[in-house]
Design an enzyme around this catalytic site. Sequence first.
Site, PDB file in Angstrom:
ATOM      1  N   ASP A 113      28.055   2.418   7.661  1.00  0.00           N
ATOM      2  CA  ASP A 113      28.357   1.058   6.155  1.00  0.00           C
ATOM      3  C   ASP A 113      29.253   0.442   6.388  1.00  0.00           C
ATOM      4  OD1 ASP A 113      25.561   2.270   4.652  1.00  0.00           O
ATOM      5  OD2 ASP A 113      26.939   4.155   4.500  1.00  0.00           O
ATOM      6  N   ASP A 173      18.369  -0.352   6.722  1.00  0.00           N
ATOM      7  CA  ASP A 173      19.336  -0.666   5.332  1.00  0.00           C
ATOM      8  C   ASP A 173      20.296  -1.143   6.884  1.00  0.00           C
ATOM      9  OD1 ASP A 173      18.014   1.828   5.284  1.00  0.00           O
ATOM     10  OD2 ASP A 173      19.294   2.330   2.956  1.00  0.00           O
TER      11      ASP A 173
HETATM   12  N1  GLY Z   1      22.156   2.475   1.604  1.00  0.00           N
HETATM   13  C1  GLY Z   1      21.831   3.043   0.927  1.00  0.00           C
HETATM   14  C2  GLY Z   1      20.449   3.403   0.056  1.00  0.00           C
HETATM   15  O1  GLY Z   1      20.025   1.909  -0.149  1.00  0.00           O
HETATM   16  O2  GLY Z   1      19.977   3.501  -0.664  1.00  0.00           O
END
Ligand code: GLY
Length: 392
Positions: A113, A173
């Site tokens: 992340d 993501d």
């Molecule tokens: N990246 C985590 C979400 O979109 O919930």
Amino acid sequence: MKQFLLFILIVFLGSCSSNNASTSINAFIKNADSALKYSVEAFSQAKTNDLVSPRTAENNSIVMVKPQDWTSGFFPGELWIMYELTGNDYWKAKATDFTLPLENEKWNGKTHDMGFKMFCSYGKAWKNTNEQAYQSILIQSAKTLATRFNPTVGCIRSWDHNADKWDYPVIIDNMMNLELLFWAARETGNQLYRNIAITHAETTMKNHFRDDYSCYHVVDYNPANGEVENKNTHQGYSHESAWSRGQAWALYGYAMVFRETGMKKFLLHAEKIAAYFLNHPNLPEHKIPYWDFDAPQLPNEPYDASAGAIAASALYELSTLSANGDLYQKAADQMLKTLLSPDFLADTKNNHGFLLKHSTGSKPHQSEIDVPLVYADYYLLEAIQRKIKLSE
Ligand code: GLY
């Protein structure tokens, strides 16, 4: 302040020729200063040494998170956007206050992340100040993120949790974290960062997408030989469903990768994803999706305003890159108009300091259903900023 008023004028002039998304933006902008100053007050009061950024609200109070949380960069990012829109030093000072506690994340190699956390916060800090300290923090962040790349798989590993379920999970993501790597390649001249980002985007294009250009949430790989072991979901309705935020991350991710590389295959891919999203029979006419395009009780399902905001911002970007620009701009205008209507936009005083209502974090985990989410607000502001730039 002068710059701010100028923007209002520009958008107002733009509204004479386009649809009334611009009118909604005018109304929003007139209010944004006081709305977000309330947010700053509310979140500053809720802040502690450990809990440094707002994420959502539950049980009638603000949920603050540690720097490690994937959402910690969004509120500082919002404040940097306000600084970019207004030129007002108040926003710069507050953005700095909310950015600095994240510094140690540059060493955190336990998750993918990094881009969400550091590029939304420090990335904008650097862009707005050119301070070398910010640049070094970002370069270290990119270096740490790159340690999660496995050349046999051709992807950055997303998560380390649920080791009993997945060997080498890569989630859609993760496309969003590549922007930090493209930036680092430009700043350092080290093409390794760029090559990792391109390889990740290529591998994901090959394995995450179905024939209709919807995408899986999680693809699990064998890290020893790079073979796909499973394709499934974590936050969507089912393994074969189209989780709305995942589709939005994909759209945003491939538009960004095309902007960064100029490689036509990524543009074509982003256009296909946009077509899937925008032509979906379960996308409401107002264009903000429910939390999953295949949720079982449609239309009696919660919305995900965050997916709408991410998609709107992505479509404005794509409109500048594609021959279908008008189509994408119109769709994004409709999304913004809906998000800025009272159905979705709240008075921050009545929404625990957040701008938007009706986002969904993870319905399968019964978590954050129909609530404000900080990333919905961040991408709303980014979409507005992109719309303003298009109207200049
Ligand atoms: N990246 C985590 C979400 O979109 O919930």
